[in-house]
Motif scaffolding. Structure first.
Motif, PDB file in Angstrom:
ATOM      1  N   THR A 142       0.898  -1.159   0.095  1.00 44.97           N
ATOM      2  CA  THR A 142      -0.098  -0.083  -0.158  1.00 44.97           C
ATOM      3  C   THR A 142       1.050   1.135  -0.023  1.00 44.97           C
ATOM      4  O   THR A 142       0.562   2.226  -0.224  1.00 44.97           O
ATOM      5  CB  THR A 142      -0.881   0.152   1.198  1.00 44.97           C
ATOM      6  OG1 THR A 142      -0.013  -0.064   2.184  1.00 44.97           O
ATOM      7  CG2 THR A 142      -1.947  -1.188   1.193  1.00 44.97           C
ATOM      8  N   ASP A 143       1.955   0.950   0.341  1.00 47.21           N
ATOM      9  CA  ASP A 143       3.111   2.067   0.245  1.00 47.21           C
ATOM     10  C   ASP A 143       3.220   2.637  -1.113  1.00 47.21           C
ATOM     11  O   ASP A 143       3.931   1.739  -1.711  1.00 47.21           O
ATOM     12  CB  ASP A 143       4.439   1.816   1.102  1.00 47.21           C
ATOM     13  CG  ASP A 143       5.424   2.893   1.289  1.00 47.21           C
ATOM     14  OD1 ASP A 143       5.283   3.709   0.284  1.00 47.21           O
ATOM     15  OD2 ASP A 143       5.867   2.932   2.357  1.00 47.21           O
ATOM     16  N   ARG A 144       3.197   3.837  -1.437  1.00 46.92           N
ATOM     17  CA  ARG A 144       3.333   4.205  -2.747  1.00 46.92           C
ATOM     18  C   ARG A 144       4.670   4.182  -3.254  1.00 46.92           C
ATOM     19  O   ARG A 144       4.851   4.012  -4.422  1.00 46.92           O
ATOM     20  CB  ARG A 144       2.904   5.819  -3.059  1.00 46.92           C
ATOM     21  CG  ARG A 144       3.446   6.550  -2.080  1.00 46.92           C
ATOM     22  CD  ARG A 144       2.763   8.126  -2.136  1.00 46.92           C
ATOM     23  NE  ARG A 144       3.521   9.069  -1.282  1.00 46.92           N
ATOM     24  CZ  ARG A 144       4.553   9.278  -1.271  1.00 46.92           C
ATOM     25  NH1 ARG A 144       5.436   9.225  -2.497  1.00 46.92           N
ATOM     26  NH2 ARG A 144       5.058  10.205  -0.294  1.00 46.92           N
ATOM     27  N   GLN A 145       5.696   4.397  -2.325  1.00 48.07           N
ATOM     28  CA  GLN A 145       7.040   4.468  -2.530  1.00 48.07           C
ATOM     29  C   GLN A 145       7.456   2.979  -2.960  1.00 48.07           C
ATOM     30  O   GLN A 145       8.338   2.709  -3.948  1.00 48.07           O
ATOM     31  CB  GLN A 145       7.821   4.874  -1.596  1.00 48.07           C
ATOM     32  CG  GLN A 145       7.625   6.225  -1.269  1.00 48.07           C
ATOM     33  CD  GLN A 145       8.784   6.717  -0.167  1.00 48.07           C
ATOM     34  OE1 GLN A 145       9.875   7.009  -0.454  1.00 48.07           O
ATOM     35  NE2 GLN A 145       8.164   6.577   1.279  1.00 48.07           N
ATOM     36  N   VAL A 146       6.865   2.009  -2.482  1.00 46.88           N
ATOM     37  CA  VAL A 146       7.243   0.445  -2.762  1.00 46.88           C
ATOM     38  C   VAL A 146       6.631   0.285  -3.932  1.00 46.88           C
ATOM     39  O   VAL A 146       7.247  -0.475  -4.802  1.00 46.88           O
ATOM     40  CB  VAL A 146       6.684  -0.340  -1.564  1.00 46.88           C
ATOM     41  CG1 VAL A 146       6.730  -1.910  -1.984  1.00 46.88           C
ATOM     42  CG2 VAL A 146       7.402  -0.294  -0.491  1.00 46.88           C
ATOM     43  N   ILE A 147       5.294   0.523  -4.035  1.00 52.12           N
ATOM     44  CA  ILE A 147       4.641   0.550  -5.420  1.00 52.12           C
ATOM     45  C   ILE A 147       5.469   1.087  -6.659  1.00 52.12           C
ATOM     46  O   ILE A 147       5.746   0.405  -7.663  1.00 52.12           O
ATOM     47  CB  ILE A 147       3.103   0.860  -5.403  1.00 52.12           C
ATOM     48  CG1 ILE A 147       2.576  -0.150  -4.298  1.00 52.12           C
ATOM     49  CG2 ILE A 147       2.456   0.696  -6.701  1.00 52.12           C
ATOM     50  CD1 ILE A 147       1.122   0.678  -3.957  1.00 52.12           C
ATOM     51  N   ALA A 148       5.771   2.284  -6.328  1.00 43.46           N
ATOM     52  CA  ALA A 148       6.634   2.915  -7.312  1.00 43.46           C
ATOM     53  C   ALA A 148       8.036   2.421  -7.823  1.00 43.46           C
ATOM     54  O   ALA A 148       8.308   2.007  -8.993  1.00 43.46           O
ATOM     55  CB  ALA A 148       6.900   4.261  -6.918  1.00 43.46           C
ATOM     56  N   ALA A 149       8.479   1.588  -6.661  1.00 40.65           N
ATOM     57  CA  ALA A 149      10.045   1.051  -6.958  1.00 40.65           C
ATOM     58  C   ALA A 149       9.607   0.040  -7.659  1.00 40.65           C
ATOM     59  O   ALA A 149      10.475  -0.544  -8.709  1.00 40.65           O
ATOM     60  CB  ALA A 149      10.504   0.741  -5.483  1.00 40.65           C
ATOM     61  N   LEU A 150       8.584  -0.874  -7.604  1.00 41.82           N
ATOM     62  CA  LEU A 150       8.148  -2.068  -8.087  1.00 41.82           C
ATOM     63  C   LEU A 150       7.971  -1.841  -9.718  1.00 41.82           C
ATOM     64  O   LEU A 150       8.015  -2.515 -10.560  1.00 41.82           O
ATOM     65  CB  LEU A 150       7.295  -3.135  -7.516  1.00 41.82           C
ATOM     66  CG  LEU A 150       7.305  -3.735  -6.114  1.00 41.82           C
ATOM     67  CD1 LEU A 150       6.484  -4.383  -5.522  1.00 41.82           C
ATOM     68  CD2 LEU A 150       8.665  -4.568  -6.324  1.00 41.82           C
ATOM     69  N   ASP A 151       7.165  -0.823  -9.645  1.00 41.95           N
ATOM     70  CA  ASP A 151       6.604  -0.385 -11.215  1.00 41.95           C
ATOM     71  C   ASP A 151       7.674   0.070 -12.109  1.00 41.95           C
ATOM     72  O   ASP A 151       7.554  -0.060 -13.201  1.00 41.95           O
ATOM     73  CB  ASP A 151       5.698   0.831 -10.983  1.00 41.95           C
ATOM     74  CG  ASP A 151       4.291   0.283 -10.711  1.00 41.95           C
ATOM     75  OD1 ASP A 151       4.129  -0.985 -10.526  1.00 41.95           O
ATOM     76  OD2 ASP A 151       3.509   1.030 -10.262  1.00 41.95           O
ATOM     77  N   THR A 152       8.731   0.712 -11.580  1.00 35.95           N
ATOM     78  CA  THR A 152       9.788   1.335 -12.327  1.00 35.95           C
ATOM     79  C   THR A 152      11.210   0.928 -12.299  1.00 35.95           C
ATOM     80  O   THR A 152      12.149   0.970 -13.130  1.00 35.95           O
ATOM     81  CB  THR A 152       9.720   2.912 -11.917  1.00 35.95           C
ATOM     82  OG1 THR A 152       9.801   3.195 -10.899  1.00 35.95           O
ATOM     83  CG2 THR A 152       8.297   3.288 -12.612  1.00 35.95           C
ATOM     84  N   LEU A 153      11.693   0.523 -10.890  1.00 38.38           N
ATOM     85  CA  LEU A 153      13.062   0.323 -10.567  1.00 38.38           C
ATOM     86  C   LEU A 153      13.418  -0.887 -11.260  1.00 38.38           C
ATOM     87  O   LEU A 153      12.943  -1.992 -10.956  1.00 38.38           O
ATOM     88  CB  LEU A 153      13.090   0.192  -9.148  1.00 38.38           C
ATOM     89  CG  LEU A 153      14.667   0.655  -8.474  1.00 38.38           C
ATOM     90  CD1 LEU A 153      15.128   2.185  -8.935  1.00 38.38           C
ATOM     91  CD2 LEU A 153      14.743   0.438  -7.064  1.00 38.38           C
ATOM     92  N   PRO A 154      14.567  -0.942 -12.024  1.00 36.32           N
ATOM     93  CA  PRO A 154      15.133  -1.941 -12.705  1.00 36.32           C
ATOM     94  C   PRO A 154      15.879  -2.878 -11.809  1.00 36.32           C
ATOM     95  O   PRO A 154      16.343  -2.351 -10.454  1.00 36.32           O
ATOM     96  CB  PRO A 154      16.229  -1.393 -13.638  1.00 36.32           C
ATOM     97  CG  PRO A 154      16.019  -0.026 -13.907  1.00 36.32           C
ATOM     98  CD  PRO A 154      15.473   0.427 -12.454  1.00 36.32           C
ATOM     99  N   ALA A 204      -2.742  -4.302  -9.379  1.00 31.40           N
ATOM    100  CA  ALA A 204      -1.778  -3.946  -8.073  1.00 31.40           C
ATOM    101  C   ALA A 204      -0.603  -5.254  -8.035  1.00 31.40           C
ATOM    102  O   ALA A 204      -0.634  -6.436  -8.438  1.00 31.40           O
ATOM    103  CB  ALA A 204      -2.765  -4.032  -6.998  1.00 31.40           C
ATOM    104  N   TRP A 205       0.118  -4.770  -7.013  1.00 31.62           N
ATOM    105  CA  TRP A 205       1.282  -5.827  -6.643  1.00 31.62           C
ATOM    106  C   TRP A 205       0.975  -6.513  -5.449  1.00 31.62           C
ATOM    107  O   TRP A 205       0.336  -6.014  -4.541  1.00 31.62           O
ATOM    108  CB  TRP A 205       2.561  -5.237  -6.188  1.00 31.62           C
ATOM    109  CG  TRP A 205       3.401  -4.714  -7.420  1.00 31.62           C
ATOM    110  CD1 TRP A 205       3.260  -3.132  -7.943  1.00 31.62           C
ATOM    111  CD2 TRP A 205       4.133  -5.216  -8.572  1.00 31.62           C
ATOM    112  NE1 TRP A 205       4.200  -3.107  -9.099  1.00 31.62           N
ATOM    113  CE2 TRP A 205       4.530  -4.345  -9.609  1.00 31.62           C
ATOM    114  CE3 TRP A 205       4.408  -6.813  -8.794  1.00 31.62           C
ATOM    115  CZ2 TRP A 205       5.157  -4.827 -10.744  1.00 31.62           C
ATOM    116  CZ3 TRP A 205       4.865  -7.060  -9.979  1.00 31.62           C
ATOM    117  CH2 TRP A 205       5.525  -6.138 -10.683  1.00 31.62           C
ATOM    118  N   ASP A 206       0.733  -7.791  -5.587  1.00 25.47           N
ATOM    119  CA  ASP A 206       0.457  -8.606  -4.581  1.00 25.47           C
ATOM    120  C   ASP A 206       1.480  -9.467  -4.109  1.00 25.47           C
ATOM    121  O   ASP A 206       2.117 -10.267  -4.769  1.00 25.47           O
ATOM    122  CB  ASP A 206      -0.808  -9.667  -5.119  1.00 25.47           C
ATOM    123  CG  ASP A 206      -1.798  -9.856  -4.245  1.00 25.47           C
ATOM    124  OD1 ASP A 206      -2.891 -10.282  -4.769  1.00 25.47           O
ATOM    125  OD2 ASP A 206      -1.711  -9.777  -2.824  1.00 25.47           O
TER     126      ASP A 206
END
Lengths: 256, 177
Positions: A142-154, A204-206
């Motif tokens: 639910t943490d947007r930073q974690v989600i953002a990392a999973l969405d974009t970070l190589p 979403a990331w589950d």
């Protein structure tokens, strides 16, 4: 008579060919005039020679064939991933998966596993029983930073979160159902590392599984069986080999 | 792109990786495990390798970090040889060995039993012939620290082997015979 002063470290650096030129020239001259200095230098020359000779036989020992084979397998797996990436946007790797690809998953766990937290879709990584590790919670997805990392970070990179934690995607892969999944490490501010796999579900990331690893300072119990947790998960879910960076970027881009 | 030489370069360097691993863990079996982990990590992280640097130094660094991880996990492993068990020149049983062979055996043991930080710099610089700068990068340590450790290591080894400032030259010339 005034003698030029040379430290042991300078003599050693001279013996190793690492002394700065100007100083080395001064030492050249001084050596000609001082047996003591030459003896001190000889110690460093000799120890290097002796060390090299003493360890030479180990270099001549045959390298176990399986290690050579392992490198070849990894190289072949690499090439396979690249070819697959070229074929289609994201090729389903199951059929092409080299048998030897599985152990690569053990790698990110070498930092030391201590405790299997649990398995199951939607697990939020919280454990409030009073075990030795106390509460494990990363407020994961639910943490947007974690989600953002999973969405974009190589994979292979990491990013620091505002609360002092760090997230580092380890690899991206498709499981047997062609669901995009990412394995990542989450270092809490208190030093505990959580290794986790999250997969895409309904946009979403589950979290599929999470294993807590010992903190760097933890000297505690680390059952080898916890390594099996991730292996078991990956095997059970028919995880494909990790995508290379290009394929990963394409797969993440496709999520948007 | 996949560089064709990456795998070949690693294969060519396996004996050195294995040797450094043996110096770290002092068990050939554990060393082989360590080398395997190293090559797997190298492939997993190959995009992080900077081609302007030496692959060898990069691999040594991965290997040493893997070893640190391994020791962190298994504090109670029983594979390390105790200092007292290390082969000693005086206890080689009945076999006729030349003085040089004995000397080399003692030298190996002397390096193995150095404090870890000193042993690592000695292996990398004297045995693997890395530069001070490369060793500093492998060990994630300032060059100055590498040098002071290396000097102390060599003075200690010299002392254990009876190489001292008085006899260094003569023992050096005897070594040719």
């Amino acid at each position: 008579m005034q003698k030029p002063e040379f430290t042991d470290e300078e003599l050693m650096a001279y013996a190793d060919g690492e002394l700065a030129e100007e100083r080395a020239s001064a030492l050249d001259l001084a050596l000609a005039e001082s047996v003591d200095l030459a003896d001190r230098l000889a110690l460093f020359v000799d120890t290097k020679m002796v060390a090299k000779d003493a360890w030479e036989p180990v270099l001549q020992e045959p390298v176990p064939e399986y290690l050579v084979q392992r490198v070849r397998d990894l190289a072949a797996a690499d090439e396979g991933t690249h070819e697959a990436a070229g074929d289609t946007v994201v090729a389903f790797p199951q059929n092409a998966r080299p048998e030897a690809a599985t152990p690569i998953w053990k790698l990110p766990l070498a930092a030391g596993l201590a405790l299997a937290v649990g398995l199951g879709a939607g697990l939020m990584l919280s454990q409030d029983t009073g075990g030795g590790f106390g509460s494990i919670e990363i407020a994961a997805l639910t943490d947007r930073q974690v989600i953002a990392a999973l969405d974009t970070l190589p994979s292979g990179e990491d990013t620091q979160l505002e609360n002092g934690a760090r997230i580092a995607p380890i690899a991206t892969f498709f499981d047997g159902a062609q669901t995009l999944c990412r394995e990542f490490e989450f270092d809490r501010a208190d030093g505990m590392t959580i290794v986790s796999v999250a997969c895409q579900r309904n946009g979403a990331w589950d979290v599929q599984m999470a294993v807590a690893a010992a903190a760097a300072t933890d000297t505690g119990y680390a059952p080898a069986s916890s390594l099996d947790t991730l292996d078991a998960y990956l095997t059970a879910n028919d995880a494909g080999p990790p995508l290379d960076l290009e394929a990963e970027a394409a797969a993440l881009e496709a999520l948007r | 792109m996949v560089s064709d030489t990456f795998a070949d370069d690693i294969i060519a360097f396996l004996p050195n990786l294995r040797r450094f691993a043996i110096s770290l863990c002092r068990s050939p079996d554990t060393a082989d495990d360590l080398v395997q982990i190293t090559v797997e990590r190298a492939f997993a992280a190959r995009h992080q390798f900077d081609p302007d640097t030496r692959l060898e130094a990069w691999l040594f660094r991965i290997l040493r970090n893997a070893w640190i991880d391994m020791t962190r996990r298994t504090k109670t492993r029983g594979t390390q040889i105790d200092i007292e068990d290390a082969p000693d020149a005086s206890t080689v049983d009945g076999t006729k060995v030349t003085e040089t062979a004995l000397m080399l055996k003692s030298a190996k043991a002397a390096i193995e039993t150095l404090p870890e930080a000193q042993r690592d710099v000695m292996m990398l610089i004297c045995v693997e012939e890395m530069s001070y700068k490369e060793a500093a990068e492998v060990l994630d340590t300032p060059v100055g620290t590498v040098m002071s450790r290396l000097a102390r290591a060599r003075l200690a080894v010299a002392k254990k082997l009876g190489i001292n400032t008085d006899t260094a030259r003569s023992s050096g010339s005897q070594g040719d015979s």
